[in-house]
Design a protein around this motif. Structure first.
Motif, mmCIF file in Angstrom:
data_model
loop_
_atom_site.group_PDB
_atom_site.id
_atom_site.type_symbol
_atom_site.label_atom_id
_atom_site.label_comp_id
_atom_site.label_asym_id
_atom_site.label_seq_id
_atom_site.Cartn_x
_atom_site.Cartn_y
_atom_site.Cartn_z
ATOM 1 N N MET A 58 11.343 3.923 -11.523
ATOM 2 C CA MET A 58 10.014 3.370 -11.091
ATOM 3 C C MET A 58 10.605 2.497 -9.775
ATOM 4 O O MET A 58 9.630 1.834 -9.374
ATOM 5 C CB MET A 58 9.310 2.542 -12.064
ATOM 6 N N LEU A 59 11.552 2.830 -9.301
ATOM 7 C CA LEU A 59 12.391 1.527 -8.336
ATOM 8 C C LEU A 59 11.734 1.995 -6.938
ATOM 9 O O LEU A 59 11.674 1.076 -6.283
ATOM 10 C CB LEU A 59 13.794 1.852 -8.138
ATOM 11 N N SER A 60 11.250 3.285 -6.824
ATOM 12 C CA SER A 60 10.653 3.542 -5.160
ATOM 13 C C SER A 60 9.314 3.936 -5.103
ATOM 14 O O SER A 60 8.932 4.512 -4.022
ATOM 15 C CB SER A 60 11.761 4.523 -4.657
ATOM 16 N N VAL A 61 8.558 3.718 -6.012
ATOM 17 C CA VAL A 61 7.282 4.271 -5.858
ATOM 18 C C VAL A 61 6.304 3.507 -4.767
ATOM 19 O O VAL A 61 5.397 4.115 -4.314
ATOM 20 C CB VAL A 61 6.409 4.235 -7.447
ATOM 21 N N ASP A 62 6.780 2.326 -4.400
ATOM 22 C CA ASP A 62 6.311 1.672 -3.488
ATOM 23 C C ASP A 62 6.458 2.423 -2.012
ATOM 24 O O ASP A 62 5.637 2.478 -1.348
ATOM 25 C CB ASP A 62 6.642 0.052 -3.144
ATOM 26 N N LEU A 63 7.277 3.106 -1.960
ATOM 27 C CA LEU A 63 7.777 4.142 -0.634
ATOM 28 C C LEU A 63 6.745 5.263 -0.817
ATOM 29 O O LEU A 63 6.092 5.604 0.255
ATOM 30 C CB LEU A 63 9.040 4.572 -0.389
ATOM 31 N N ILE A 64 6.131 5.560 -1.863
ATOM 32 C CA ILE A 64 5.108 6.660 -1.918
ATOM 33 C C ILE A 64 4.020 6.081 -1.477
ATOM 34 O O ILE A 64 3.132 6.740 -0.920
ATOM 35 C CB ILE A 64 5.287 7.317 -3.294
ATOM 36 N N GLU A 65 3.780 5.075 -2.295
ATOM 37 C CA GLU A 65 2.346 4.481 -1.802
ATOM 38 C C GLU A 65 2.213 4.180 -0.329
ATOM 39 O O GLU A 65 1.199 4.385 0.124
ATOM 40 C CB GLU A 65 2.158 3.047 -2.624
ATOM 41 N N GLU A 66 3.357 3.700 0.351
ATOM 42 C CA GLU A 66 3.147 3.435 1.786
ATOM 43 C C GLU A 66 3.061 4.721 2.452
ATOM 44 O O GLU A 66 2.233 4.808 3.247
ATOM 45 C CB GLU A 66 4.898 2.869 2.145
ATOM 46 N N TYR A 334 14.315 9.392 4.518
ATOM 47 C CA TYR A 334 14.353 7.940 4.323
ATOM 48 C C TYR A 334 14.370 7.495 2.919
ATOM 49 O O TYR A 334 14.876 6.645 2.417
ATOM 50 C CB TYR A 334 13.021 7.290 5.162
ATOM 51 N N PHE A 335 13.402 8.393 2.352
ATOM 52 C CA PHE A 335 13.249 8.074 0.717
ATOM 53 C C PHE A 335 14.762 8.118 0.171
ATOM 54 O O PHE A 335 15.073 7.175 -0.751
ATOM 55 C CB PHE A 335 12.171 8.842 0.120
ATOM 56 N N PHE A 336 15.134 9.368 0.047
ATOM 57 C CA PHE A 336 16.486 9.509 -0.622
ATOM 58 C C PHE A 336 17.404 8.154 -0.366
ATOM 59 O O PHE A 336 18.085 7.864 -1.205
ATOM 60 C CB PHE A 336 17.109 11.090 -0.151
ATOM 61 N N GLU A 337 17.311 8.002 0.791
ATOM 62 C CA GLU A 337 18.706 6.888 1.081
ATOM 63 C C GLU A 337 18.320 5.763 0.592
ATOM 64 O O GLU A 337 19.099 5.141 -0.053
ATOM 65 C CB GLU A 337 18.839 6.789 2.783
ATOM 66 N N VAL B 85 -0.979 5.274 -7.166
ATOM 67 C CA VAL B 85 0.126 6.177 -7.559
ATOM 68 C C VAL B 85 1.144 5.579 -8.401
ATOM 69 O O VAL B 85 1.964 6.159 -9.107
ATOM 70 C CB VAL B 85 0.956 6.894 -6.089
ATOM 71 N N HIS B 86 0.983 4.041 -8.578
ATOM 72 C CA HIS B 86 1.912 3.423 -9.382
ATOM 73 C C HIS B 86 1.605 3.703 -10.738
ATOM 74 O O HIS B 86 2.482 3.953 -11.549
ATOM 75 C CB HIS B 86 1.836 1.997 -9.224
ATOM 76 N N ASP B 87 0.464 4.065 -11.285
ATOM 77 C CA ASP B 87 0.063 4.533 -12.477
ATOM 78 C C ASP B 87 0.213 6.062 -12.677
ATOM 79 O O ASP B 87 0.688 6.369 -13.728
ATOM 80 C CB ASP B 87 -1.469 4.104 -12.903
ATOM 81 N N ASP B 88 0.189 6.766 -11.492
ATOM 82 C CA ASP B 88 0.220 8.284 -11.883
ATOM 83 C C ASP B 88 1.609 8.792 -11.784
ATOM 84 O O ASP B 88 1.787 9.874 -12.309
ATOM 85 C CB ASP B 88 -0.692 8.794 -10.529
#
Lengths: 445, 445
Positions: A58-66, A334-337, B85-88
């Motif tokens: 759950m460390l990088s879900v903010d990047l997906i949101e972005e 970017y995400f992977f790094e 997406v944080h929840d999903d």
């Protein structure tokens, strides 16, 4: 529950279903229930139970949101626009659209660091890797046959292969003195032992990077495993779902790279026998999306897999969304790094904290977990002692981790501890509680 | 392919996988390949092959598109907004979010026309009904046990229950003279016959409305089936996936309505033994989304089902999108009514056209298909004659329909003909071609 009672009970299930239910009542799941009942929260429940038993990132879900926010205009009302529902509504190919197979092939090449592109026609996309592993169990083993697999194991593998397909894992136990690494000799010894019990190996199943160890296999190790499988005509299933979650040396090596650098005869063997799994659940932190894939050049296996994917294909909506994500290669880089940086920091926090508490961990460079030695805290060095400590950890220290027994650990007292599902606060609190506990225990001695 | 050859072939699969592959090479799939190779299009390929072999409803997808367009603002970049997406992203409950289970319970109540609301805690949502039917086969039957099922059958059922779970359908053949309806006496006779062959029934599986007949069961019929199952302690699996695709009298009756109107003892029996399937694939025309559900009050079955849904749960993204759709009850009312009107018109076009060509169909009021009598065109009234006509239909008349053998028809020469996947043009062309063919055949005689 005995057979006699079951026969008379109203609405009784099949015996195989009773085994499924029994399995989900294992201690491994008891911890999850405790976390659900009394979850830690820094403000509202600082004494609650901390979840370190879930291999979730759950460390990088903010990047997906972005990414989703930036791509807002391309997703007006529906991925790519409402008109796309005409294509997404009907039945789809069981093994994914051509477009997602193309995107997934490139995604795999990037994550697995392959020199040569993968042909999309050899990639099958389905609704997650658990379903694909079960399909491999059905497709490669008949009753009385099993998959060789180094232990300790990722607990889910045994559920995936055994509960319905009935394919046992034929364990190849490692030793803590060797950081649980297994050699070709260990594989040979395991074949002899399991064959003596009437169980015929059909494949070697690897979690590479290793789950629960958080370690990577070297080129040399993989090469020796491949030679072993070739000598015995065994399939190789390499589950490389943590390939882009390697955050320290040595570098990740894919089984496909080892194949590519092998002699012609081995490459020909590999065409029919080597099958590689990958997905978005771990390296992109999106297990809720249910999407994973397999690369195989065995046409007959691909056919059998596609037929069975009728039960677990990926949703068309999800395919469309994920395709867009995977096609954005700059974002993936970017995400992977960034994700690796975050994982490295987290793992360091856990490992150094554990070291200060006197808890050893297997030296690791990848994944979302470490394998930690709690043997100093066990009353007795056996399964009972481990279970007693597991309950103490869960109820007194209020931390859920995966006990050795769930990982089929060759030595009791080793636990899988996950560091990427909890918040920073929770992880720090967990380390703090364990340090306190270790100190109290030392004083007690 | 014989066993000896298989053993020596490189990269050989398991015997059970070979059976899966063999099954997907059946004539039922040959027609699909022909359609894919040479698809009809009014302008570009008017002589192409017309797909009347797929139970898919493409008549109302424009309504879904319209709904998505109107809800554009609520779906900025991601269903409900990127923050969701944080929840999903994380692992979800195997059997669906609480919110979709609530929405699905109401959706089922509407579609099945139930007087009493369903409790969301008894609804499990998964990645499509095929996976759920396979789960029921694993959960209710052990080796040597099967599911009673009236024939002709929906071809997919046998794939769902048999290929991996190994649960055979114990057929209860109907007769064309009775429009293939089966009675309690037929069920009793089938039990005797299958038991004599060592096959023990564990459940009665019903497609209600009937697939491939396109007919609904009456309250009286369902009541007699329920009494039969109660007398023999059999589970009842009622797959009501076409419940809202009933476009003519008599009205649809859900097994749950029959249960509700039964005596106390039967209602108590039903608590543990009656399980009802429903989904969005047929009545909303969204099979690509992979989402279906089951209502059961058998807690142990629910537990076993949830555990097995690890292999085929619904994608979180899809759950979120579908939840919004299902929560819009006014839209569902509008969709169901408009969709029924469109289906009625289509089915009428097909049935009257067939009648003009001298092709009888079983009188039907529902579903996406009719069961049509092509026996007058068969050279011989057996499986060979049927296959020869199937190939003539496919290659000469260039229409793909499902031959009786795929539907395990008790009498050869009956075909399932689907009317909602093709375009208006294609359906009209198909009727035209069949009329021509019938006329040529009559002249030939």
């Amino acid at each position: 529950m005995g057979g006699a009672e079951r026969v008379t009970r109203e609405g009784a299930l099949s015996e195989r279903a009773e085994r499924v239910v029994a399995r989900s009542s294992s201690p491994y799941y008891a911890g999850w229930k405790e976390v659900a009942r009394n979850p830690y929260d820094k403000k509202s429940n600082p004494e609650g139970c901390i979840q370190l038993g879930l291999a979730e990132n759950m460390l990088s879900v903010d990047l997906i949101e972005e990414w989703l926010s930036v791509h807002r205009l391309d997703f007006s009302g529906y991925p790519g626009g409402p008109a796309n529902v005409h294509d997404d509504a009907p039945y789809q190919s069981n093994h994914g659209s051509l477009r997602i197979r193309q995107a997934f092939a490139k995604f795999m090449q990037k994550a697995l660091q392959l020199r040569t592109p993968l042909e999309p026609e050899h990639v099958l996309v389905g609704g997650g890797c658990s379903g694909l592993i079960e399909i491999l169990a059905f497709s490669l083993a008949d009753p009385g046959q099993g998959f060789l697999h180094p232990s300790p194991i990722y607990p889910g593998f045994e559920t995936d292969t055994l509960v319905r397909a009935g394919t046992p894992l034929l364990l190849v136990p490692g030793k803590s003195a060797d950081h649980f690494a297994v050699t070709r000799d260990d594989l040979e010894a395991a074949v002899a032992e399991h064959s003596a019990r009437g169980l015929v190996p059909r494949a070697l199943l690897l979690a590479s990077p290793n789950n629960p160890l958080g370690t990577t296999y070297t080129h040399e190790q993989l090469s020796s495993y491949l030679a072993f499988c070739k000598a015995r005509s065994l399939h190789v299933i390499s589950d490389e779902i943590y390939a882009a979650s390697v955050f320290g040396p040595p570098a990740f090596v894919s089984m496909l790279t080892v194949v590519e650098e092998s002699d012609k005869e081995t490459r020909e063997f590999a065409r029919e026998h080597v099958h590689v799994l990958y997905g978005i659940s771990k390296d992109l932190g999106l297990p809720g999306f249910r999407l994973g894939g397999m690369y195989t050049r065995n046409a007959r296996l691909a056919e059998a897999t596609s037929a069975q994917l009728r039960f677990c294909s990926a949703s068309s909506v999800t395919q469309r969304l994920v395709t867009s994500l995977l096609e954005d290669e700059a974002f993936l880089d970017y995400f992977f790094e960034e994700n690796r940086t975050r994982l490295r920091r987290r793992q360091h926090l856990l490992v150094t904290g554990f070291a200060e508490a006197g808890i050893q961990t297997v030296p690791a460079n990848s994944g979302l977990f470490v394998f930690a030695n709690f043997r100093p805290f066990l009353e007795t060095l056996d399964e009972e002692g481990e279970f007693a400590f597991y309950m103490e950890l869960l109820k007194e220290i209020r931390i859920n981790a995966n006990p050795g027994v769930a990982c089929r650990s060759p030595e009791p007292g080793w636990f899988r501890v996950c560091f990427a599902a909890a918040s920073d606060d929770a992880l720090e609190a967990a380390v703090h509680r364990l340090k306190d506990f270790a100190e109290r225990t030392r004083r007690r001695d």
